[in-house]
Every structure is written in C-alpha cells, then in structure tokens.
Design a protein around this motif. Structure first.
Motif, PDB file in Angstrom:
ATOM      1  N   LYS A  20       0.810  -1.223   0.000  1.00  0.00           N
ATOM      2  CA  LYS A  20       0.000   0.000   0.000  1.00  0.00           C
ATOM      3  C   LYS A  20       0.842   1.272   0.000  1.00  0.00           C
ATOM      4  CE  LYS A  20      -3.691  -2.358   2.453  1.00  0.00           C
ATOM      5  NZ  LYS A  20      -4.361  -2.519   3.741  1.00  0.00           N
ATOM      6  N   ALA A  21       2.130   1.140   0.233  1.00  0.00           N
ATOM      7  CA  ALA A  21       3.006   2.310   0.329  1.00  0.00           C
ATOM      8  C   ALA A  21       3.254   2.924  -1.045  1.00  0.00           C
ATOM      9  CB  ALA A  21       4.334   1.909   0.958  1.00  0.00           C
ATOM     10  N   LYS A  22       3.444   4.215  -1.060  1.00  0.00           N
ATOM     11  CA  LYS A  22       3.812   4.925  -2.278  1.00  0.00           C
ATOM     12  C   LYS A  22       5.329   4.868  -2.405  1.00  0.00           C
ATOM     13  CE  LYS A  22       3.187   7.949  -5.667  1.00  0.00           C
ATOM     14  NZ  LYS A  22       2.504   7.635  -6.880  1.00  0.00           N
ATOM     15  N   CYS A  23       5.812   4.275  -3.468  1.00  0.00           N
ATOM     16  CA  CYS A  23       7.252   4.181  -3.704  1.00  0.00           C
ATOM     17  C   CYS A  23       7.657   5.251  -4.713  1.00  0.00           C
ATOM     18  CB  CYS A  23       7.627   2.805  -4.258  1.00  0.00           C
ATOM     19  SG  CYS A  23       7.239   1.438  -3.164  1.00  0.00           S
ATOM     20  N   LEU A  24       8.886   5.704  -4.609  1.00  0.00           N
ATOM     21  CA  LEU A  24       9.410   6.697  -5.540  1.00  0.00           C
ATOM     22  C   LEU A  24      10.630   6.135  -6.249  1.00  0.00           C
ATOM     23  CD1 LEU A  24       9.270   9.890  -3.297  1.00  0.00           C
ATOM     24  CD2 LEU A  24       7.698   9.274  -5.133  1.00  0.00           C
ATOM     25  N   MET A  25      10.725   6.453  -7.525  1.00  0.00           N
ATOM     26  CA  MET A  25      11.923   6.099  -8.285  1.00  0.00           C
ATOM     27  C   MET A  25      13.032   7.074  -7.902  1.00  0.00           C
ATOM     28  SD  MET A  25      10.299   5.380 -12.065  1.00  0.00           S
ATOM     29  CE  MET A  25       9.322   6.887 -12.058  1.00  0.00           C
ATOM     30  N   ASN A  26      14.265   6.684  -8.131  1.00  0.00           N
ATOM     31  CA  ASN A  26      15.404   7.555  -7.828  1.00  0.00           C
ATOM     32  C   ASN A  26      15.258   8.913  -8.504  1.00  0.00           C
ATOM     33  OD1 ASN A  26      16.665   5.620  -6.255  1.00  0.00           O
ATOM     34  ND2 ASN A  26      17.907   4.849  -7.936  1.00  0.00           N
ATOM     35  N   CYS A  27      14.799   8.926  -9.747  1.00  0.00           N
ATOM     36  CA  CYS A  27      14.670  10.182 -10.479  1.00  0.00           C
ATOM     37  C   CYS A  27      13.629  11.097  -9.831  1.00  0.00           C
ATOM     38  CB  CYS A  27      14.356   9.933 -11.949  1.00  0.00           C
ATOM     39  SG  CYS A  27      12.943   8.857 -12.266  1.00  0.00           S
ATOM     40  N   GLU A  28      12.583  10.532  -9.235  1.00  0.00           N
ATOM     41  CA  GLU A  28      11.585  11.342  -8.541  1.00  0.00           C
ATOM     42  C   GLU A  28      12.167  11.918  -7.251  1.00  0.00           C
ATOM     43  OE1 GLU A  28       7.388   9.290  -9.747  1.00  0.00           O
ATOM     44  OE2 GLU A  28       8.762   8.085  -8.507  1.00  0.00           O
ATOM     45  N   VAL A  29      12.915  11.110  -6.526  1.00  0.00           N
ATOM     46  CA  VAL A  29      13.556  11.593  -5.305  1.00  0.00           C
ATOM     47  C   VAL A  29      14.551  12.699  -5.640  1.00  0.00           C
ATOM     48  CG1 VAL A  29      15.018  10.968  -3.335  1.00  0.00           C
ATOM     49  CG2 VAL A  29      13.222   9.395  -4.106  1.00  0.00           C
ATOM     50  N   ALA A  30      15.282  12.538  -6.737  1.00  0.00           N
ATOM     51  CA  ALA A  30      16.242  13.561  -7.156  1.00  0.00           C
ATOM     52  C   ALA A  30      15.544  14.897  -7.402  1.00  0.00           C
ATOM     53  CB  ALA A  30      17.001  13.112  -8.410  1.00  0.00           C
ATOM     54  N   PHE A  65      22.312   7.710  -9.777  1.00  0.00           N
ATOM     55  CA  PHE A  65      21.612   6.515 -10.222  1.00  0.00           C
ATOM     56  C   PHE A  65      20.262   6.785 -10.881  1.00  0.00           C
ATOM     57  CE2 PHE A  65      24.631   4.852  -7.105  1.00  0.00           C
ATOM     58  CZ  PHE A  65      25.256   3.906  -7.905  1.00  0.00           C
ATOM     59  N   SER A  66      19.931   8.032 -11.119  1.00  0.00           N
ATOM     60  CA  SER A  66      18.700   8.370 -11.829  1.00  0.00           C
ATOM     61  C   SER A  66      18.894   8.146 -13.318  1.00  0.00           C
ATOM     62  CB  SER A  66      18.305   9.826 -11.586  1.00  0.00           C
ATOM     63  OG  SER A  66      17.920  10.010 -10.255  1.00  0.00           O
ATOM     64  N   ARG A  67      18.015   7.382 -13.890  1.00  0.00           N
ATOM     65  CA  ARG A  67      18.102   7.106 -15.329  1.00  0.00           C
ATOM     66  C   ARG A  67      17.491   8.239 -16.155  1.00  0.00           C
ATOM     67  NH1 ARG A  67      21.374   2.581 -16.070  1.00  0.00           N
ATOM     68  NH2 ARG A  67      20.911   1.175 -14.376  1.00  0.00           N
ATOM     69  N   TYR A  68      16.622   9.012 -15.528  1.00  0.00           N
ATOM     70  CA  TYR A  68      15.934  10.103 -16.226  1.00  0.00           C
ATOM     71  C   TYR A  68      16.189  11.396 -15.469  1.00  0.00           C
ATOM     72  CZ  TYR A  68      13.650   5.985 -18.057  1.00  0.00           C
ATOM     73  OH  TYR A  68      13.406   4.759 -18.617  1.00  0.00           O
ATOM     74  N   LYS A  69      16.567  12.443 -16.181  1.00  0.00           N
ATOM     75  CA  LYS A  69      16.915  13.718 -15.543  1.00  0.00           C
ATOM     76  C   LYS A  69      15.843  14.786 -15.755  1.00  0.00           C
ATOM     77  CE  LYS A  69      21.046  11.941 -14.825  1.00  0.00           C
ATOM     78  NZ  LYS A  69      21.175  11.052 -13.719  1.00  0.00           N
ATOM     79  N   ASN A  70      15.224  14.775 -16.905  1.00  0.00           N
ATOM     80  CA  ASN A  70      14.235  15.776 -17.281  1.00  0.00           C
ATOM     81  C   ASN A  70      12.927  15.534 -16.519  1.00  0.00           C
ATOM     82  OD1 ASN A  70      11.899  16.719 -18.801  1.00  0.00           O
ATOM     83  ND2 ASN A  70      13.349  17.265 -20.417  1.00  0.00           N
ATOM     84  N   PRO A  71      12.370  16.553 -15.865  1.00  0.00           N
ATOM     85  CA  PRO A  71      11.116  16.368 -15.115  1.00  0.00           C
ATOM     86  C   PRO A  71       9.965  15.818 -15.958  1.00  0.00           C
ATOM     87  CG  PRO A  71      12.112  18.463 -14.540  1.00  0.00           C
ATOM     88  CD  PRO A  71      12.919  17.909 -15.684  1.00  0.00           C
ATOM     89  N   ASP A  72       9.877  16.223 -17.219  1.00  0.00           N
ATOM     90  CA  ASP A  72       8.822  15.687 -18.084  1.00  0.00           C
ATOM     91  C   ASP A  72       9.030  14.199 -18.353  1.00  0.00           C
ATOM     92  OD1 ASP A  72       7.419  18.082 -18.320  1.00  0.00           O
ATOM     93  OD2 ASP A  72       8.607  18.728 -20.048  1.00  0.00           O
ATOM     94  N   ALA A  73      10.277  13.801 -18.533  1.00  0.00           N
ATOM     95  CA  ALA A  73      10.583  12.385 -18.760  1.00  0.00           C
ATOM     96  C   ALA A  73      10.236  11.572 -17.512  1.00  0.00           C
ATOM     97  CB  ALA A  73      12.056  12.213 -19.119  1.00  0.00           C
ATOM     98  N   VAL A  74      10.531  12.101 -16.347  1.00  0.00           N
ATOM     99  CA  VAL A  74      10.220  11.411 -15.089  1.00  0.00           C
ATOM    100  C   VAL A  74       8.712  11.181 -14.998  1.00  0.00           C
ATOM    101  CG1 VAL A  74      10.266  11.619 -12.574  1.00  0.00           C
ATOM    102  CG2 VAL A  74      12.262  12.317 -13.921  1.00  0.00           C
ATOM    103  N   LEU A  94      11.495  -1.305 -12.004  1.00  0.00           N
ATOM    104  CA  LEU A  94      11.658  -1.194 -13.459  1.00  0.00           C
ATOM    105  C   LEU A  94      12.098   0.205 -13.866  1.00  0.00           C
ATOM    106  CD1 LEU A  94       8.544  -3.271 -14.576  1.00  0.00           C
ATOM    107  CD2 LEU A  94      10.952  -3.966 -14.696  1.00  0.00           C
ATOM    108  N   GLY A  95      11.537   1.234 -13.222  1.00  0.00           N
ATOM    109  CA  GLY A  95      11.922   2.608 -13.525  1.00  0.00           C
ATOM    110  C   GLY A  95      13.348   2.935 -13.135  1.00  0.00           C
TER     111      GLY A  95
END
Length: 138
Positions: A20-30, A65-74, A94-95
């Motif tokens: 039930k927890a909301k997980c964040l990808m590294n790029c979102e945390v960045a 370790f973020s695979r995506y840098k652009n906020p729109d891509a995230v 996967l993200g």
C-alpha cells in the motif's frame, strides 16, 4: 511457525504495508531533493551550510543513479509504467533499473509474470520499448 505467509518479493508477497506504500523512483527523489535545495537557497545565501551531510549524500546518490533527468521524462515514465497495473514496488524497480529485454525485466521483477496477471512477453516488450523511447528523446 505462525499462520502468516512468508514474504517473497518474487511473488509480490511483500506485506500489506509495503504493497500500500507509495514508492518513488530515484529520479523522482532527485527532483524532490533538488526542489528542497532550491528552497533552501532562496531562504539563505549560504544554503550549503544549511544542508545536512545525509541530505547531500542522498542527493548525490539519487542523481548518480537516476536514469531520467528531465522532469517531463520522469512524469512520462511513471505514467507509462502505471498503465500496466504494476505494484508500486514493481514500477520503481523497473523505472530505476531500466531493463532492456523481457528476460532482464522478469529476472529483476519476477512477479510481473505470476499467474493471473496480464503481463505476457509482448506487453512487457511494449512497456520496455515505451521506456526506451523516453530515454532516447530525453
């Protein structure tokens, strides 16, 4: 032994709290940490002195370790992965890891192939292709 089932991430048996927890990808945390750092800069001329070492190290880690840098891509990555009714845990793995093949995706997240789920190899391949297009045009 109690009547509780043993946890097993490969079968998506990870406990109700985690499911039930909301997980964040590294790029979102960045993005979140970068926004917080910008707020600190606006509040103080010397924001670097107001940031803890843990904050700084965390920010360095997720940037590295973020695979995506652009906020729109995230945002697009989360939208694409959300279409496949993945658990938050699966979506973030996967993200973050960006598998290139169906076999890699299944090895990283075996639960996407468990019985009763609509993720056949073709659906997984389409998902990975959609993600690779985002990375290509970022």
């Amino acid at each position: 032994m109690s009547g509780e089932e043993e946890e097993n991430a490969a079968e998506l048996k990870i406990g109700d709290e985690f499911l039930k927890a909301k997980c964040l990808m590294n790029c979102e945390v960045a993005l979140i940490l970068e926004h917080k750092y910008e707020q600190l800069q606006q509040m103080s001329d010397d924001a670097a002195n107001h940031v803890s070492q843990v904050f700084e190290k965390s920010q360095q880690y997720v940037k590295r370790f973020s695979r995506y840098k652009n906020p729109d891509a995230v945002r697009q990555v989360r939208e694409i992965l959300s279409r496949y009714q993945l658990a938050e845990f699966e979506l973030c793995v996967l993200g973050n890891l960006c598998p290139e093949t169906v076999e890699e995706a299944i090895a990283m997240v075996p639960s996407i192939k468990t019985k009763g789920r609509a993720h056949d190899d073709e659906a997984i391949e389409k998902m990975l292709n959609d993600l690779s297009l985002i990375k290509k045009f970022e």
